[in-house]
Design a protein around this motif. Structure first.
Motif, short mmCIF file in Angstrom:
data_model
loop_
_atom_site.label_atom_id
_atom_site.label_comp_id
_atom_site.label_asym_id
_atom_site.label_seq_id
_atom_site.Cartn_x
_atom_site.Cartn_y
_atom_site.Cartn_z
N THR A 1 0.84 -1.21 0.00
CA THR A 1 0.00 0.00 0.00
C THR A 1 0.87 1.25 0.00
OG1 THR A 1 -1.76 -1.16 1.21
CG2 THR A 1 -1.80 1.26 1.24
N ILE A 2 1.89 1.26 0.85
CA ILE A 2 2.79 2.41 0.92
C ILE A 2 3.52 2.58 -0.41
CG2 ILE A 2 4.89 3.30 2.02
CD1 ILE A 2 3.89 2.02 4.63
N SER A 3 3.94 1.48 -1.02
CA SER A 3 4.64 1.55 -2.30
C SER A 3 3.75 2.16 -3.37
CB SER A 3 5.09 0.15 -2.73
OG SER A 3 6.04 -0.37 -1.82
N ALA A 4 2.46 1.81 -3.36
CA ALA A 4 1.53 2.38 -4.35
C ALA A 4 1.41 3.89 -4.17
CB ALA A 4 0.16 1.73 -4.21
N MET A 5 1.38 4.37 -2.93
CA MET A 5 1.31 5.81 -2.68
C MET A 5 2.60 6.49 -3.10
SD MET A 5 -1.63 6.67 -1.69
CE MET A 5 -1.23 8.35 -1.21
N VAL A 6 3.72 5.83 -2.88
CA VAL A 6 5.01 6.37 -3.32
C VAL A 6 4.99 6.60 -4.83
CG1 VAL A 6 7.46 5.83 -3.62
CG2 VAL A 6 6.36 5.44 -1.41
N VAL B 1 1.70 7.83 5.37
CA VAL B 1 3.12 7.46 5.34
C VAL B 1 3.59 7.29 3.90
CG1 VAL B 1 4.76 5.61 5.88
CG2 VAL B 1 3.21 6.45 7.64
N GLY B 2 2.77 6.64 3.08
CA GLY B 2 3.13 6.45 1.68
C GLY B 2 3.25 7.75 0.92
N ALA B 3 2.30 8.68 1.16
CA ALA B 3 2.34 9.97 0.47
C ALA B 3 3.59 10.76 0.87
CB ALA B 3 1.08 10.77 0.79
N ALA B 4 3.88 10.81 2.17
CA ALA B 4 5.05 11.53 2.64
C ALA B 4 6.34 10.90 2.12
CB ALA B 4 5.06 11.58 4.17
N SER B 5 6.36 9.58 2.09
CA SER B 5 7.55 8.88 1.61
C SER B 5 7.80 9.17 0.13
CB SER B 5 7.39 7.37 1.83
OG SER B 5 8.52 6.67 1.39
#
Length: 248
Positions: A81-86, A138-142
């Motif tokens: 999920t975080i990777s997708a936001m990245v 977290v994903g967006a900020a990353s």
């Protein structure tokens, strides 16, 4: 000798990149994070900030691909999920970097490293599993930090480190995100015309050093406790950020 160059970069620039790469790759192997946080502020002293970020992204992608089977075997679902936001937010961060004057960009990158250094000094919290909104944030900020500073780690590390999950799961989850971030950062750089072939040549020349440093760190990981590796990583990170600020 003063005009001697490798991949179009002066020998002193390559020397700084080699030393920073070995140290940061060792920390990555030891802790599962820290390579970009440590590497970008140091090599940004020798290269343009965009070049430093692109080089870190290249190295992060290459070393992550060598561990892909292990990563996919241990990584948490949240890492996907975080990777997708990245993938969605890296390009805007890189656009901001490209529009920011180099001295200001170096200062902001150093501040990011210092903030991560401060966060590492805080005792880990035994947090419960994070909800979806926190994971997306977290994903967006990353992603934004991947584009602007080549550092996906500062939001990601507190998300995983200190939680009641196995250490291998935390490390694999973080490395999955960092590998994806490296690939997305490169694609974003190519879209903006910032991906110089010289950087590919430089990254390939540095890659054996990454492999060696990462291997040494993984070997040491089994003999170093959590407190020791946190102190080591924090010390190197603080020195890198301080060096970047003193350069200004």
């Amino acid at each position: 000798m003063a005009d001697f160059a490798i991949a179009g970069f002066a020998l002193w620039q390559v020397g700084i990149a080699l030393a920073a790469t070995l140290a940061s790759a060792f920390v990555r192997g030891l802790a599962g994070f820290g390579m970009a946080i440590l590497l970008v502020p140091v090599i940004a002293l020798a290269l343009d900030p965009v070049q430093a970020v692109m080089t870190a992204n290249l190295l992060g992608l290459l070393v992550g691909l060598t561990e892909w089977r292990w990563i996919m075997g241990y990584a948490e679902r949240s890492a996907r999920t975080i990777s997708a936001m990245v993938a969605l937010t890296t390009l805007p961060g890189l656009v901001v970097l490209a529009l920011t004057p180099a001295p200001l960009a170096r200062l902001l990158i150093a501040i990011v490293a210092l903030s991560a250094f401060a966060a590492m000094l805080m005792p880990p919290r035994k947090a419960a599993v994070h909800g979806r909104p926190a994971t997306l944030a977290v994903g967006a900020a990353s992603g934004l930090l991947t584009g602007f500073a080549g550092m996906p780690g500062p939001p990601v590390v507190p998300y995983y480190v200190g939680r009641p999950i196995p250490r291998e799961v935390a490390k694999a989850s973080m490395i999955l995100i960092f590998t994806v971030a490296g690939g997305i950062g490169l694609m974003s750089g190519a879209v903006l015309g910032e991906l110089d072939l010289r950087l590919l040549a430089l990254a390939l020349s540095l890659f054996p050093v990454v492999v060696i440093g990462n291997w040494l760190g993984r070997k040491a990981s089994g003999h170093v406790g959590d407190k020791a590796w946190r102190i080591f990583a924090a010390a190197v990170l603080g020195a890198a950020a301080l060096a970047a600020i003193l350069k200004l």
